[in-house]
Design an enzyme around this catalytic site. Sequence first.
Site, short mmCIF file in Angstrom:
data_model
loop_
_atom_site.label_atom_id
_atom_site.label_comp_id
_atom_site.label_asym_id
_atom_site.label_seq_id
_atom_site.Cartn_x
_atom_site.Cartn_y
_atom_site.Cartn_z
N PRO A 1 68.00 32.86 53.57
CA PRO A 1 67.65 34.05 54.35
C PRO A 1 67.16 33.64 55.74
O PRO A 1 66.38 32.70 55.86
CB PRO A 1 66.56 34.73 53.52
CG PRO A 1 66.14 33.76 52.49
CD PRO A 1 67.18 32.69 52.37
N GLY B 1 61.09 31.51 57.38
CA GLY B 1 60.27 30.32 57.23
C GLY B 1 60.89 29.26 56.34
O GLY B 1 60.21 28.32 55.91
N LEU B 2 62.19 29.38 56.04
CA LEU B 2 62.83 28.42 55.13
C LEU B 2 63.75 27.45 55.87
O LEU B 2 64.58 26.79 55.26
CB LEU B 2 63.59 29.17 54.02
CG LEU B 2 62.70 30.03 53.10
CD1 LEU B 2 63.54 30.74 52.04
CD2 LEU B 2 61.61 29.19 52.41
N GLY B 3 63.61 27.41 57.19
CA GLY B 3 64.32 26.38 57.96
C GLY B 3 65.78 26.69 58.23
O GLY B 3 66.58 25.77 58.45
N SER B 4 66.14 27.99 58.26
CA SER B 4 67.56 28.33 58.42
C SER B 4 68.13 27.79 59.73
O SER B 4 69.26 27.30 59.76
CB SER B 4 67.78 29.84 58.32
OG SER B 4 67.00 30.50 59.30
N SER B 5 67.36 27.84 60.82
CA SER B 5 67.94 27.42 62.11
C SER B 5 68.22 25.92 62.10
O SER B 5 69.30 25.49 62.53
CB SER B 5 67.02 27.82 63.28
OG SER B 5 65.77 27.17 63.18
N ALA C 1 68.68 24.02 59.43
CA ALA C 1 69.72 23.71 58.44
C ALA C 1 71.10 24.07 58.99
O ALA C 1 72.07 23.31 58.81
CB ALA C 1 69.45 24.46 57.14
N ASP D 1 60.96 20.73 60.48
CA ASP D 1 62.13 21.41 59.90
C ASP D 1 63.36 20.52 59.96
O ASP D 1 64.09 20.38 58.98
CB ASP D 1 62.41 22.73 60.65
CG ASP D 1 61.46 23.84 60.25
OD1 ASP D 1 60.42 23.53 59.65
OD2 ASP D 1 61.74 25.02 60.55
O1 PMV Z 1 60.60 28.05 61.67
P1 PMV Z 1 59.86 27.99 60.38
O2 PMV Z 1 59.29 29.29 60.02
O3 PMV Z 1 60.66 27.35 59.34
O4 PMV Z 1 58.54 27.06 60.56
C1 PMV Z 1 58.41 26.08 61.49
C2 PMV Z 1 57.14 25.30 61.30
C3 PMV Z 1 56.15 25.42 62.46
O5 PMV Z 1 55.11 24.49 62.18
C4 PMV Z 1 55.55 26.80 62.56
C5 PMV Z 1 56.81 25.06 63.79
C6 PMV Z 1 57.13 23.60 63.96
O6 PMV Z 1 57.97 23.30 64.82
O7 PMV Z 1 56.55 22.73 63.30
#
Ligand code: PMV
Length: 338
Positions: free
Chosen positions: A107, A111-115, A117, A158
Site C-alpha cells: 500500500p 510507512g511500508l517503504g513503497s517508494s 521498494a 528505507d
Molecule cells: O517513508 P516511510 O514512512 O516509510 O518512513 C521513513 C522513515 C523516516 O525515518 C520517517 C524517514 C527517513 O528517511 O528515515
Amino acid sequence: MRHNSPATALAQGTGQAVAKAILLGEHTVVHGTPAIALPLPALPVRAVARPTTGSGIAASGSFGFLAGAAAPATPTPSGPRVAVEEALRRWGIEAETVEVVVYCDIPLARGLGSSAACAGAAVRAVADLYGRELDPAALYDLVQCGEQVAHGRASGIDASAVLADGPIRFHAGTARPIDVGMDAALVIADTGVSGSTQQAVADVRRRLAADPRAARRLLDRAAELIDAGAGALSAGQTRTLGATMLEFQDLLGELGVSTPHIDTLVAAALAAGAHGAKLTGAGLGGCVLALTDTDAAPSVSTALRRAGAVQTWTVRTAGLRAGALSLSASTPERGIPS
Ligand code: PMV
C-alpha cells in the site's frame, strides 16, 4: 531476456524489492540515532523495464513511467524515475529511453517503504535489461537518489531495508544484520490514511530546531531505547521489547507524528494483549506495528480491525533471521467491518 546496451526492442529486464517495517528509530534516525528495520517479503514489488522510442506506456501495472532521453520532462519526477535516470547517467547510456512498469503489492504512503521498494525494483529491472552488474552499495546509492526526492532528506533506512534479506540495525548510512532471538508475532495494521513522509520529516525537523536542548534530550533517549530494543530482540525478551516500543511511541507522539487514529489502534492492540505497539514509518497516518505472543496474534489482529484498521498482516519473528526470510512469513488478512 538480457542484452548489453543498446537493448533491442524485444528485450526486457525485471527486478524485485519488498516492503519494510521500522521496529524502532523512525524520524530520530534522520537526526543520527540508529534504527531497527525488517524487510517484508510477503509484500513484494516487481518492475519490468523495456527499451522504447515512443512517448506512451504500453503495459498497465500499478504505475509506469518513462525515463531517459525521450521521456517527457516533469516538474516533480517520482523517486523511482529519479533513481532510474541517475542509473542511466552513471552507466553512460542516457541517450536510451526506457519504459518501466511497476507491479506493487505494498500500500502506497503507509510507512511500508513503497517508494524505496519501487525504486529498487525499477533500478534492478533496468540493470537487468542492459546487463549491468549492480553491487549492493551502487543499488543503495541509486535508490537513495530517489528517496531524497520522496522524503526531503532520507536517512537511508528505507533504501537499506527494502533491499535487505533480513532484519537490520542501521546507523549513519550503514546497515548490519541483527539477531532475532524470539518467537513472537508482529501485527501490522493499516490505518487506511496516507501519510506524507516529506511533511512529517519537515515537521519533526522544525520541532527539533525550535528547542535544541530538548531535542538533544529526546534524541539521547531515543538512542537508549533503540539499543535496549535491539538487545531485547536478540535476547528474546518480548515484554521488554514491547515496553520499549510503547516508550518509543510516546516519543513519536512528542515529535508530533502520531494521530488520534494511531493512538486508538495502539490502545486496541494493548487491550487485546499485545506487549507493545507503535506507529511504524513516518506517521501522520500509515501503519501501526504491534508485538504479541504468537497465540494472541489473531485476537490482536481482530481487535485492530475492529478499532478501524483497514487491513492487517502478521509476521512471525521466528521467520525473520537474516537470510532466512520466506514468502510465507507474512499472512495478509483483509479488514473486517467493526
Ligand atoms: O517513508 P516511510 O514512512 O516509510 O518512513 C521513513 C522513515 C523516516 O525515518 C520517517 C524517514 C527517513 O528517511 O528515515
